[in-house]
Design a protein around this motif. Structure first.
Motif, mmCIF file in Angstrom:
data_model
loop_
_atom_site.group_PDB
_atom_site.id
_atom_site.type_symbol
_atom_site.label_atom_id
_atom_site.label_comp_id
_atom_site.label_asym_id
_atom_site.label_seq_id
_atom_site.Cartn_x
_atom_site.Cartn_y
_atom_site.Cartn_z
ATOM 1 N N LEU B 26 0.757 -0.979 0.030
ATOM 2 C CA LEU B 26 -0.220 0.186 -0.472
ATOM 3 C C LEU B 26 0.882 1.687 0.010
ATOM 4 O O LEU B 26 2.157 1.177 0.617
ATOM 5 N N ARG B 27 0.382 2.298 -0.720
ATOM 6 C CA ARG B 27 0.645 3.652 -0.676
ATOM 7 C C ARG B 27 -0.317 4.359 -0.822
ATOM 8 O O ARG B 27 -0.264 5.182 -1.533
ATOM 9 N N VAL B 28 0.190 5.312 0.875
ATOM 10 C CA VAL B 28 -1.253 6.395 1.087
ATOM 11 C C VAL B 28 -0.895 7.767 1.411
ATOM 12 O O VAL B 28 0.660 7.911 1.835
ATOM 13 N N GLY B 29 -1.085 8.900 0.136
ATOM 14 C CA GLY B 29 0.242 9.528 0.232
ATOM 15 C C GLY B 29 -0.490 10.694 1.031
ATOM 16 O O GLY B 29 -1.381 10.879 1.747
ATOM 17 N N ARG B 30 0.809 11.552 1.969
ATOM 18 C CA ARG B 30 -0.058 12.653 2.848
ATOM 19 C C ARG B 30 -0.932 13.808 2.623
ATOM 20 O O ARG B 30 -1.064 13.898 1.292
ATOM 21 N N THR B 202 -10.627 9.415 -1.755
ATOM 22 C CA THR B 202 -9.953 9.916 -2.561
ATOM 23 C C THR B 202 -9.101 8.860 -3.465
ATOM 24 O O THR B 202 -8.424 9.529 -4.750
ATOM 25 N N ARG B 203 -9.102 8.442 -2.712
ATOM 26 C CA ARG B 203 -8.107 6.852 -3.256
ATOM 27 C C ARG B 203 -9.139 6.014 -2.599
ATOM 28 O O ARG B 203 -9.425 6.017 -1.446
ATOM 29 N N VAL B 204 -9.424 4.573 -3.472
ATOM 30 C CA VAL B 204 -9.734 3.642 -2.407
ATOM 31 C C VAL B 204 -9.202 2.488 -2.579
ATOM 32 O O VAL B 204 -8.594 1.636 -4.076
ATOM 33 N N GLY B 205 -8.782 1.317 -1.987
ATOM 34 C CA GLY B 205 -7.946 0.006 -2.705
ATOM 35 C C GLY B 205 -9.145 -0.504 -2.061
ATOM 36 O O GLY B 205 -9.142 -0.926 -0.580
ATOM 37 N N ILE B 206 -9.293 -2.337 -3.135
ATOM 38 C CA ILE B 206 -10.305 -2.508 -2.648
ATOM 39 C C ILE B 206 -9.748 -4.070 -2.129
ATOM 40 O O ILE B 206 -8.860 -4.471 -2.756
ATOM 41 N N VAL B 207 -9.811 -4.787 -0.952
ATOM 42 C CA VAL B 207 -9.084 -6.237 -1.124
ATOM 43 C C VAL B 207 -10.284 -6.593 -0.972
ATOM 44 O O VAL B 207 -11.247 -7.164 -0.490
ATOM 45 N N HIS B 208 -9.555 -7.991 -0.732
ATOM 46 C CA HIS B 208 -10.273 -9.453 -1.226
ATOM 47 C C HIS B 208 -9.525 -10.527 -0.304
ATOM 48 O O HIS B 208 -8.516 -10.867 -1.422
ATOM 49 N N GLN B 209 -9.778 -11.444 0.437
ATOM 50 C CA GLN B 209 -8.571 -12.811 0.380
ATOM 51 C C GLN B 209 -7.599 -11.903 0.698
ATOM 52 O O GLN B 209 -7.198 -12.958 0.855
ATOM 53 N N GLY B 210 -8.054 -10.601 1.571
ATOM 54 C CA GLY B 210 -5.629 -10.730 1.860
ATOM 55 C C GLY B 210 -5.332 -9.696 0.665
ATOM 56 O O GLY B 210 -3.924 -9.763 0.965
ATOM 57 N N ARG B 211 -5.562 -9.664 0.078
ATOM 58 C CA ARG B 211 -5.065 -9.785 -1.174
ATOM 59 C C ARG B 211 -5.459 -7.998 -2.002
ATOM 60 O O ARG B 211 -7.263 -7.571 -1.946
ATOM 61 N N LEU B 212 -4.477 -7.259 -2.286
ATOM 62 C CA LEU B 212 -5.023 -6.138 -2.645
ATOM 63 C C LEU B 212 -5.367 -5.739 -4.010
ATOM 64 O O LEU B 212 -4.178 -6.833 -4.776
ATOM 65 N N ILE B 213 -6.828 -6.010 -4.354
ATOM 66 C CA ILE B 213 -7.020 -6.451 -6.034
ATOM 67 C C ILE B 213 -7.320 -5.441 -6.845
ATOM 68 O O ILE B 213 -7.547 -5.481 -7.564
ATOM 69 N N GLU B 214 -7.812 -4.112 -5.925
ATOM 70 C CA GLU B 214 -7.719 -2.700 -7.342
ATOM 71 C C GLU B 214 -7.372 -1.459 -5.484
ATOM 72 O O GLU B 214 -7.669 -2.203 -5.117
ATOM 73 N N GLU B 215 -6.848 -0.731 -6.937
ATOM 74 C CA GLU B 215 -6.821 0.439 -6.117
ATOM 75 C C GLU B 215 -6.936 1.583 -6.997
ATOM 76 O O GLU B 215 -6.638 1.444 -8.357
ATOM 77 N N GLN B 294 -21.482 -1.422 -6.579
ATOM 78 C CA GLN B 294 -21.958 -2.476 -7.641
ATOM 79 C C GLN B 294 -19.890 -3.213 -8.449
ATOM 80 O O GLN B 294 -19.786 -3.953 -8.682
ATOM 81 N N HIS B 295 -19.739 -1.716 -8.068
ATOM 82 C CA HIS B 295 -18.245 -2.272 -9.126
ATOM 83 C C HIS B 295 -17.892 -3.286 -7.644
ATOM 84 O O HIS B 295 -17.027 -3.625 -7.989
ATOM 85 N N PHE B 296 -17.524 -2.987 -6.389
ATOM 86 C CA PHE B 296 -16.933 -3.469 -5.867
ATOM 87 C C PHE B 296 -17.597 -4.955 -5.758
ATOM 88 O O PHE B 296 -16.492 -5.885 -5.461
ATOM 89 N N LEU B 297 -18.776 -5.427 -5.597
ATOM 90 C CA LEU B 297 -19.331 -6.769 -5.867
ATOM 91 C C LEU B 297 -19.079 -7.325 -6.949
ATOM 92 O O LEU B 297 -18.719 -8.262 -7.238
ATOM 93 N N ARG B 298 -18.681 -5.897 -8.317
ATOM 94 C CA ARG B 298 -17.894 -6.572 -10.148
ATOM 95 C C ARG B 298 -16.852 -7.118 -9.134
ATOM 96 O O ARG B 298 -16.505 -8.719 -10.086
ATOM 97 N N LEU B 299 -16.657 -6.697 -8.813
ATOM 98 C CA LEU B 299 -14.468 -6.493 -8.752
ATOM 99 C C LEU B 299 -14.633 -7.884 -7.779
ATOM 100 O O LEU B 299 -13.512 -8.804 -8.427
#
Lengths: 261, 307
Positions: B26-30, B202-215, B294-299
Motif C-alpha cells: 500500500l502507498r497512502v500519500g500525505r 480520494t483513493r480507494v483500495g479494494i482488498v479481497h481474501q487478504g490481497r489488494l485486488i484494485e486500487e 456495484q463495482h466492488f461486488l462485480r470485482l
C-alpha cells in the motif's frame, strides 16, 4: 519517568474511580473483625463453650492475647491477601481484555512497558494500603478488646512479620497478572489463584512447602505451625524468582504477543 | 521526510493455514483520504492492527510517516489517531474521564483540549455520563474523540461510521473532509458503508481474501464505472429491433434494454428521436452509472469467493 507518570495517572484514575478497591477493602476488613470477635469469645471460656462450633473455631486462633491475635492477622494477610490481592491484580490486567479497552493502550506515546509498570505499581500500592489498613484496624480492635501481653518488642516483631508476610504475598502477584494476560480476562487469573492456594496447601501438608512459592507466605505467617523448621533462606529467593519471572513474562507478552482483542 | 503517510512492503499475516493478509503493498500519500474496502474477513482489521503494531506481520513490514512499525514503537503514536473495530471505553468512567485517560497516555498538557473535543464531537450532553450508559452511536463518537484528541497527522479508522445515525454519518464525513482539507490530515479508513466512501475518499483500495485486488483514484473510479443507457418501451421487441437496425447493440435484462456504446451514452436524445420516429416512443430513458457498491461486488465476484 515521564512516560511512567503518564501511565500511572491513567491507571490511578481507572482504579480509584471503580468500586473494586472499596470491595477489596470491605472483604479484607472482615479479617480483623472476625479475629477481634474470636478474641472476645476466647476471653470468656464459658461463652466459648456455649457457642459450640464458633467457640471451637476461636480456639484454633490460640489464646485471647496479643501474640495469638497478631499471628491471626498475619495469617489473614497471607491467605486472605493472596485471594484479595490476586483479585485486584486480575482486575487491573484482566479488565483491559474483558472490556476490550486494551486497544487504547497499545499504540500511544506511552510505551507498553510503562503501562505494565504502572499497572504493577498500582497493584502493589493498592495491596500495601490494604495491608496497612488491616493492620491498623486489627491493632485498634485489639486495643478495644483489651488484649493482654502487648510489649514493645512483640509489637515491633509482629509488625515486621505482618508486613513481610504481606510483601511475600504481593511478590506473587505478577504471576496472576501474567495469567490474566494470557487468558485475556479475569476468569483464568482467578482460577489460577485458587489453584495456587490449593497447591500451596498440598505442598505445605506434604512437607514441600519451603519449595513452593504459594506455600511460603502462609508458612511464614505461622498458619502451619512455627515457621523456623519449615522455611529456609532459599525459600524467600523462590518467591522473589517467581515474582521476577511473572513480571518478566508479563512485560514480554505485552511487547511481543499479537493483540487481537 | 517520506512522501507517504503509510507504506507497506509485502505485508503479510498468516494464522496457521489461513493467510489473512497476503503481500500487501500500500502507498497512502500525505493528505489523502484513503478508503480500504473489503468484505468481512478480507483482512482490513488485521491490516490496521499491523499498521498500529498490535499484530506482528508474518512477512514484510509497514511504515507510518516514514518510520518502520514495531511493537515497541511509541513516540510516533503522538502523530497518529486510531479507532480499531468496535468502539470501547471504560464502562464505569464518564465520557470526560475516558478522554482524561487518553489525555494522560498522550502526554498532553492543556486540559481545555478535552472540552474542545467534547464540543467538536457534540458530546456535551453526555460529558458526565458513564460510558456503560451511552448509545452505540455516542460510544462511536467517544472513540472518534479519543482518536482526534491529540490532533494527529494521520487517522487510522476502522469503520468510523458504524452505529452512527444518518445525521451523525454526514457530520463525521464532513469533519474528516475538513481535517484533510484544512489541516492536511491523512485519513485511512475501512468501511462497509460504500456510499460513504464514495463521497469521501480520494483513493480507494479494494482488498479481497487478504490481497489488494484494485486500487484506484476517485476520478479513475469514475471512469471505470460501468455506465449504460437504460431504455424501456411498451413493446421491447420492436424497440430492440429498431435500435439494432440503427446499428446499436442493445442488451436485454429484466424488461430493460441496456446500451453501453459511447454514442448512446453521449447522445441519449438521438436514441429517443430514433425510437419516436419508428413508433416505439420510450417510456423511460436514463443514463445510469454503477456505484461503488456495484463495482466492488462485480470485482469481488470476478475474483471469486464474493458473498
Amino acid at each position: 519517568m515521564k512516560a511512567f507518570k503518564q501511565a500511572f495517572s491513567a491507571e490511578a484514575l481507572k482504579t480509584f474511580r471503580s468500586k473494586v478497591p472499596a470491595l477489596t477493602l470491605l472483604g479484607l476488613s472482615l479479617g480483623p473483625l472476625v479475629g477481634g470477635f474470636f478474641m472476645v469469645v476466647l476471653k470468656d471460656p464459658e461463652k466459648a463453650r456455649k457457642m459450640g462450633m464458633i467457640g471451637a473455631k476461636a480456639h484454633l486462633v490460640g489464646n485471647a492475647d496479643w501474640p495469638s491475635y497478631f499471628g491471626f492477622l498475619a495469617q489473614i494477610i497471607a491467605m486472605g491477601g493472596m485471594i484479595v490481592f490476586a483479585f485486584a491484580a486480575s482486575w487491573v490486567f484482566g479488565r483491559e481484555f474483558a472490556d476490550r479497552t486494551v486497544r487504547g493502550l497499545l499504540a500511544t506515546p506511552t510505551p507498553r512497558s510503562s503501562i505494565v509498570a504502572a499497572k504493577f505499581s498500582v497493584i502493589a500500592l493498592w495491596s500495601a494500603l490494604l495491608s496497612a489498613w488491616v493492620f491498623a484496624l486489627g491493632f485498634l480492635i485489639g486495643k478495644i478488646v483489651v488484649l493482654p501481653g502487648l510489649t514493645r518488642q512483640l509489637a515491633l516483631s509482629a509488625t515486621f512479620d505482618f508486613f513481610f508476610c504481606a510483601f511475600l504475598t504481593i511478590l506473587l502477584l505478577p504471576a496472576v497478572a501474567l495469567v490474566a494476560c494470557l487468558g485475556r480476562g479475569y476468569l483464568a487469573a482467578l482460577g489460577f489463584t485458587f489453584l495456587t492456594l490449593f497447591i500451596g496447601q498440598i505442598a505445605a501438608a506434604t512437607g514441600w512447602g519451603a519449595w513452593c512459592p504459594w506455600s511460603i507466605p502462609a508458612i511464614f505467617s505461622g498458619a502451619a505451625g512455627p515457621r523456623g523448621p519449615m522455611l529456609f533462606y532459599f525459600s524467600y529467593w523462590i518467591v522473589a524468582i517467581t515474582s521476577l519471572a511473572g513480571a518478566f513474562f508479563t512485560f514480554a507478552w505485552w511487547n511481543r504477543a499479537d493483540h487481537t482483542t | 521526510m517520506s512522501d507517504f503517510a503509510i507504506s507497506t512492503h509485502g505485508l503479510s499475516k498468516r494464522y496457521g493455514d489461513v493467510l489473512a493478509v497476503d503481500l500487501l503493498d500500500l502507498r497512502v500519500g500525505r493528505g489523502e483520504i484513503y478508503a480500504f474496502l473489503g468484505l468481512n474477513g478480507a483482512g482490513k482489521s488485521t491490516t490496521i492492527r499491523m499498521l498500529l503494531g498490535m499484530i506482528k506481520p508474518s512477512a514484510g513490514h509497514a511504515e507510518i510517516l516514514g518510520q518502520r512499525i514495531e511493537a515497541r514503537t511509541s513516540g510516533l503514536w503522538r502523530k497518529v489517531g486510531h479507532l480499531v473495530e468496535s468502539p470501547t471505553a471504560y464502562p464505569e468512567l464518564s465520557v470526560r474521564e475516558n478522554l482524561a485517560i487518553a489525555f494522560h497516555l498522550q502526554g498532553l498538557k492543556a486540559r481545555k483540549r478535552i472540552d474542545e473535543i467534547i464540543e467538536e464531537l457534540s458530546l456535551q450532553p453526555y460529558a458526565h455520563r458513564q460510558a456503560k450508559n451511552l448509545s452505540m452511536g455516542n460510544l462511536q463518537r467517544l472513540g472518534l474523540a479519543r482518536a482526534l484528541l491529540h490532533e494527529p497527522e494521520l487517522l487510522l479508522l476502522d469503520e468510523p461510521a458504524n452505529a452512527l445515525d444518518p445525521a451523525g454519518v454526514v457530520e463525521i464525513r464532513s469533519m474528516l473532509k475538513n481535517l484533510a482539507r484544512d489541516r492536511g490530515v491523512t485519513v485511512f479508513l475501512s468501511s462497509h458503508i460504500l456510499a460513504e466512501v464514495d463521497r469521501l475518499a480520494t483513493r480507494v483500495g479494494i482488498v479481497h481474501q487478504g490481497r489488494l485486488i484494485e486500487e484506484l483514484e476517485a476520478e479513475e473510479l469514475e471512469r471505470k464505472r460501468d455506465r449504460r443507457l437504460e431504455v424501456t418501451a411498451r413493446d421491447l421487441d420492436k424497440a430492440e429491433e429498431a435500435l439494432r437496425s440503427a446499428g446499436y447493440l442493445p442488451q436485454r435484462t429484466e424488461g430493460v434494454l441496456e446500451l453501453r456504446e459511447e454514442r448512446a451514452l453521449e447522445s441519449p436524445d438521438e436514441v429517443a428521436r430514433l425510437l419516436v420516429t419508428t413508433g416505439e416512443a420510450p417510456m423511460r430513458l436514463a443514463v445510469t452509472q454503477e456505484d461503488l457498491e456495484q463495482h466492488f461486488l462485480r470485482l469481488t465476484r470476478q475474483e471469486g469467493g464474493g458473498k
